[in-house]
Design an enzyme around this catalytic site. Structure first.
Site, mmCIF file in Angstrom:
data_model
loop_
_atom_site.group_PDB
_atom_site.id
_atom_site.type_symbol
_atom_site.label_atom_id
_atom_site.label_comp_id
_atom_site.label_asym_id
_atom_site.label_seq_id
_atom_site.Cartn_x
_atom_site.Cartn_y
_atom_site.Cartn_z
ATOM 1 N N HIS A 103 -5.221 26.540 29.786
ATOM 2 C CA HIS A 103 -4.093 27.051 29.014
ATOM 3 C C HIS A 103 -2.992 27.549 29.941
ATOM 4 C CE1 HIS A 103 -1.469 29.850 26.958
ATOM 5 N NE2 HIS A 103 -1.631 29.050 25.913
ATOM 6 N N HIS A 144 6.199 22.738 31.639
ATOM 7 C CA HIS A 144 7.329 23.660 31.838
ATOM 8 C C HIS A 144 7.739 23.725 33.315
ATOM 9 C CE1 HIS A 144 6.969 24.731 27.691
ATOM 10 N NE2 HIS A 144 5.798 25.301 27.853
ATOM 11 N N ASP A 195 6.545 20.118 22.364
ATOM 12 C CA ASP A 195 5.899 21.419 22.495
ATOM 13 C C ASP A 195 5.813 22.193 21.184
ATOM 14 O OD1 ASP A 195 4.840 23.773 23.441
ATOM 15 O OD2 ASP A 195 6.488 24.284 24.779
HETATM 16 ZN ZN LIG Z 1 2.794 24.588 25.157
#
Ligand SMILES: [Zn+2]
Length: 442
Positions: free
Chosen positions: A206, A267, A318
């Site tokens: 994550h 990101h 996303d």
């Molecule tokens: Zn994400």
């Protein structure tokens, strides 16, 4: 070639060496078996007007975040207050409502020309983190949803163990955790029986917030399949990582063996020069999600530098504030212009390739119109109010097209969208309304 060959005649098509006119694509099963030219559509062929291009690859999705669109845009707040609203939706999802919602979201993606999606999936368990009888029932719901919507799925089963650096899980995060990375790995292994030509089972960390440093290597070692990780989306993550481990999140991942050519950092907004070097030298790709990053006020990643030094870029919608990969693609360059006061750092072709990088999802045979490649392609209207007058060019595609300009979508040789309609699911807008109404807190 037998009777099973279907010929698609394309008014214009984006081939590896550029746009060609009057292109005949022969498809047998799920693969392209011939590409020839023909000035007009031969009898028996299926005609695609506009510009035909490879299907789009959505390299980062959280399907259930679609329920937040236009709700989290009210008032002020930051990434962390947005996250609280996101957890509230997550808490209401069960296998049935997840299937209904994800089916509608993946159908929206199909309409937008997305033929493969990587789902960053961490909503694993029932209330208080108690596993369902089938511990992978939520992941199975996503696989079923993608199949019904007609697109390929890379299910990135996500390891999520902590509520922050050195923090226990909050009650709302308990559903995400398998206790430790070994527990995560043994559950994910069970999912692999669901692999198919349209389904890849990959892995995800994550973030370094949610997976303690000593657990990272277990996730990295689980398989040689795609491995994704949220990286340095917020400066606060970097600061906390520095004080806990004495290094940046990127360096922590590198030390644990997480970075490699099968890895995608999602990101990668706030990186040091040393971080960029670590990504490049390990062959790690970066998935940018500009419409989410701007919605959450994350900042602007160094896309121009990444392209310059040869870090492969992919794109993701996303949080689904927008599902439009043309918008994601142009945003990469347009954000770069605002940040650097320089135009044209990245060419349209570079941006288009980022929107078609299916290899980052574990589908390396998709993303190019070539003989032997997967027959995943879409047609884009060149005569809509947005695209009219621009011509059959990659610049039209990247800088003027919108998701609604996708007229036809073919996945594995089968028509999924025709004339802007989903061919099996009908009114996708109504499906979304119903699915979202069932899971948003009142
Ligand atoms: Zn994400």
């Amino acid at each position: 070639m037998g009777d099973a060959v279907t010929s698609w005649w394309c008014e214009h098509a984006l081939l590896p060496d550029g746009v060609a006119h009057g292109v005949l694509i022969d498809v047998d099963g799920e693969r392209i078996v011939a590409i020839t030219t023909s000035p007009s559509a031969p009898p028996g062929s299926r005609r695609l007007a506009g510009l035909v291009v490879p299907g789009l690859a959505n390299a980062h999705s959280h399907a259930f975040h679609r329920a937040l669109r236009s709700r989290t845009q009210q008032g002020k707040g930051d990434f962390w207050s947005w996250r609280e609203q996101m957890y509230a939706v997550a808490a209401r999802l069960d296998p049935d409502s997840y299937l209904t919602l994800a089916t509608a979201v993946y159908a929206e993606m199909a309409l937008a020309g997305i033929t493969s999606v990587a789902e960053f999936h961490y909503l694993h368990h029932g209330e208080k983190g108690v596993p369902y009888d089938d511990p992978n029932v939520m992941g199975s719901a996503l696989i079923q949803a993608a199949a019904v919507a007609g697109i390929r799925l890379s299910l990135l089963d996500t390891c999520y163990l902590a509520g922050g650096f050195g923090q226990p899980l909050s009650p709302r995060q308990e559903r995400f955790s398998d206790g430790d990375a070994a527990g995560w790995a043994s559950r994910v292994e069970l999912l692999r029986r669901l692999e198919s030509p349209s389904v890849v089972i990959g892995a995800a960390v994550h973030s370094v917030r949610a997976v303690p440093g000593e657990q990272l290597a277990t996730v990295a070692a689980w398989s040689d399949l795609p491995l994704h990780v949220h990286l340095s989306e917020q400066p606060a993550e970097n600061d906390a990582c520095l004080s806990m481990y004495g290094c940046t999140p990127t360096a922590l991942l590198a030390d644990a063996g997480v970075l490699s050519s099968r890895t995608t950092a999602v990101h990668a907004t706030h990186l040091t020069a040393g971080d960029l070097e670590l990504l490049w030298s390990s062959g790690t790709g970066v998935c940018l999600c500009p419409t989410t990053e701007r919605d959450l006020a994350d900042g602007i990643g160094a896309a121009g530098v990444m392209v310059d030094i040869g870090i492969p870029l992919s794109l993701g919608s996303d949080s689904h504030a927008v599902i439009d990969l043309f918008e994601e693609a142009r945003a990469v360059e347009l954000d770069e212009r605002l940040a650097t006061h320089t135009r044209g750092t990245m060419e349209a072709g570079t941006l288009a390739r980022a929107a078609m990088r299916h290899g980052a999802l574990g589908f390396p045979d998709a993303g190019e119109l070539i003989v032997g490649g997967l027959a995943d392609f879409i047609a884009v209207d060149l005569e809509s109010v947005r695209t009219a007058g621009g011509g059959a060019t990659v610049e039209s595609l990247v800088f003027s097209a919108a998701a609604t300009d996708v007229t036809d979508v073919v996945v594995a040789g089968l028509a999924v969208v025709g004339d802007r309609q989903h061919l099996t699911l009908g009114d996708v807008g109504r499906r979304l309304s119903t699915a979202i109404a069932a899971v948003v807190p009142r």
